[in-house]
Structures are given as structure tokens and as C-alpha cells.
Scaffold this active site. Structure first.
Site, mmCIF file in Angstrom:
data_model
loop_
_atom_site.group_PDB
_atom_site.id
_atom_site.type_symbol
_atom_site.label_atom_id
_atom_site.label_comp_id
_atom_site.label_asym_id
_atom_site.label_seq_id
_atom_site.Cartn_x
_atom_site.Cartn_y
_atom_site.Cartn_z
ATOM 1 C CB THR A 29 -0.902 -0.026 1.244
ATOM 2 O OG1 THR A 29 -1.822 -1.107 1.095
ATOM 3 C CG2 THR A 29 -1.693 1.266 1.405
ATOM 4 C CB THR A 32 6.679 3.143 -3.360
ATOM 5 O OG1 THR A 32 6.967 4.361 -2.674
ATOM 6 C CG2 THR A 32 7.898 2.707 -4.135
ATOM 7 N N GLY A 82 6.044 -0.799 -0.111
ATOM 8 C CA GLY A 82 6.883 0.359 0.194
ATOM 9 C C GLY A 82 7.224 0.418 1.673
ATOM 10 C CE LYS A 94 5.008 -2.069 4.959
ATOM 11 N NZ LYS A 94 4.618 -1.000 4.020
ATOM 12 N N GLY A 97 0.731 4.892 5.609
ATOM 13 C CA GLY A 97 -0.558 4.869 4.912
ATOM 14 C C GLY A 97 -1.635 4.172 5.716
ATOM 15 C CD GLU A 103 1.396 -1.580 4.621
ATOM 16 O OE1 GLU A 103 1.249 -0.820 3.662
ATOM 17 O OE2 GLU A 103 1.988 -1.244 5.673
HETATM 18 C C1 5RP Z 1 1.446 2.155 4.130
HETATM 19 C C2 5RP Z 1 2.915 2.009 4.115
HETATM 20 C C3 5RP Z 1 3.619 2.549 2.920
HETATM 21 O O1 5RP Z 1 4.314 1.517 2.321
HETATM 22 C C4 5RP Z 1 4.560 3.634 3.359
HETATM 23 O O2 5RP Z 1 3.823 4.622 4.070
HETATM 24 C C5 5RP Z 1 5.302 4.271 2.188
HETATM 25 O O3 5RP Z 1 4.400 4.999 1.425
HETATM 26 P P1 5RP Z 1 4.837 5.729 0.082
HETATM 27 O O4 5RP Z 1 5.248 4.663 -0.855
HETATM 28 O O5 5RP Z 1 3.597 6.463 -0.358
HETATM 29 O O6 5RP Z 1 5.961 6.663 0.414
HETATM 30 O O7 5RP Z 1 3.540 1.470 4.996
HETATM 31 O O8 5RP Z 1 0.902 1.762 5.361
#
Ligand code: 5RP
Length: 228
Positions: A29, A32, A82, A94, A97, A103
Site C-alpha cells: 500500500t 510506491t 513500500g 511502515k 498509509g 501489510e
Molecule cells: C502504508 C505504508 C507505505 O508503504 C509507506 O507509508 C510508504 O508509502 P509511500 O510509498 O507512499 O511513500 O507502509 O501503510
């Protein structure tokens, strides 16, 4: 497109090249992971995907990927996701998001996990990015006080902050809340992870330790591979 976005896109494309027809693939999620999902969709392979959030499930379906729920497939072959920080030994933060629980469930159900990120996410010590901690909503202020006590044992003085958006607490896909702990430096990630997990009401935290097998890091001159 910004340089960071270009790096995320390159890392996502490199990860999509690891996928083969017939695989069960875990989809992360975030922005990336979204590049990975789009690149995977473009490959047109016969794969079954397990998404780590409702947002990713929607994106995956929209690019033509077949999505099943966790536990409805055989073992996941490869999960690509990501991270907010990539530290030594591929220890990760992590959950930026708010998808950290799903995850972690998908990562732990996978034979192989690959983290993808732009170069700005690589750090020498974890903790500059606030550590997300998912808690149940019932009695969350009491749970936050206990988190504070645990953080103090690790000489982390800042109180965790309830994540909010548009004046409302952010709810995860599972209906829980997120507290973000500005740790500064996490010197003992494994001990902190265990201590946070032992608090009743903490569902999980964003420390992903000993899970990533490889990191694909976008950089101005291509994609670099890191191993633990
Ligand atoms: C979501 C995550 C994402 O992988 C992390 O926040 C990185 O986000 P982005 O790729 O938008 O920088 O852990 O829960």
C-alpha cells in the site's frame, strides 16, 4: 514528475520484473506500491494477488489484476511493498498509509518480501519518521498512556499523537486508530517492538524486522539492490 516519484516508479517497475506467471503476489500500500501494481498490471501475467488495503485492492482490480483475500490462496510467493524508512539490516518503519496491520499479515504469510522505496527513505538509524502504532478504539487514550510509559523506558520522551485527518481520527481498514510516536532514534528496534506488542489494546506497530529479503531502492542513476 518529481525525482522521488521517478525513483518510486523505477523501483516499482524493477519489482514487477521479479514476478512470473502462476505466482501468488502480495500487493503493498502507498504511492510506491501503487507504481508496482500498475507495472504488474501492464505485464498481463496470470497471477493471483492479495492486497494489503482496500485502496490497493481497488487499484489492482482497475488495472486488470485478479485479487483474492488473504487465506483464500495457497502461500503467497512474493510480496512487494513500500516503506517509510529502510534501516540497517532492512529493518523498516511502515504504516504511513495506515495499512500496517494488513501489510504485516500479508508479509508474514509470504515466502519472500521485497521492499521498494526512493533513496530518501534509506536511513542509518530508524526513528526519524514517526512510528505508527495501531490500537483498538475502545479506551484508546488509556492505551496511549501505556504506550507513553513503554516509550519512556526506551528514553523516548515525546507523547504519541493520535493520527487525524480533516479534524477526525483516521480509521484503518479494520476500524482501528493510529498513534504516531516521534521516536527520534530507535536504538533497540527488536526490544521496542516486543514491548509495544505486549500492551493490551495495541494491535500492531510499524516496525517490520527480519521480514524484508531484499530492497530495491530508486536512485537518480538507476535502481540499487540492498540485502539485509
Ligand atoms: C502504508 C505504508 C507505505 O508503504 C509507506 O507509508 C510508504 O508509502 P509511500 O510509498 O507512499 O511513500 O507502509 O501503510
Amino acid at each position: 514528475m518529481s525525482e522521488a516519484d521517478a525513483q518510486k516508479k523505477a523501483a516499482g517497475a524493477a519489482a514487477a520484473a521479479l514476478v512470473e506467471s502462476g505466482m501468488v503476489v502480495g500487493l503493498g500500500t502507498g504511492s510506491t506500491a501503487a507504481w508496482f501494481v500498475r507495472a504488474l498490471g501492464e505485464r498481463g501475467l496470470d497471477v493471483t494477488c492479495v492486497a494489503t488495503s482496500l485502496a490497493t485492492e481497488e487499484l489492482a482490480t482497475s488495472v486488470g489484476l485478479k485479487v483474492a483475500q488473504l487465506g483464500e490462496t495457497r502461500e503467497i510467493d512474493l510480496t512487494v511493498d513500500g516503506a517509510d524508512e529502510v534501516g540497517p539490516g532492512l529493518a523498516l518503519i511502515k504504516g504511513g498509509g495506515a495499512a500496517l496491520l494488513r501489510e504485516k499479515l500479508v508479509w508474514e504469510a509470504s515466502r519472500r518480501c521485497v521492499v521498494i522505496a526512493d533513496a530518501g527513505k534509506v536511513v542509518k538509524t530508524l526513528g526519524r519518521y514517526p512510528l505508527p502504532i495501531e490500537v483498538v478504539a475502545f479506551g484508546h487514550k488509556t492505551i496511549a498512556a501505556r504506550i507513553c510509559d513503554v516509550l519512556a523506558e526506551f528514553e523516548i520522551g515525546m507523547a504519541p499523537r493520535l493520527r487525524a485527518k480533516d479534524g477526525q481520527p483516521v480509521r484503518t481498514d479494520g476500524g482501528n486508530l493510529i498513534y504516531d510516536a516521534a521516536c527520534g532514534r530507535i536504538e533497540e528496534p527488536a526490544s521496542l517492538a516486543a514491548a509495544l506488542k505486549s500492551i493490551t489494546g495495541v494491535v500492531d506497530h510499524g516496525l517490520f524486522l527480519d521480514l524484508a529479503e531484499q530492497a530495491l531502492i530508486g536512485a537518480p542513476d538507476g535502481v540499487t539492490t540492498l540485502e539485509p
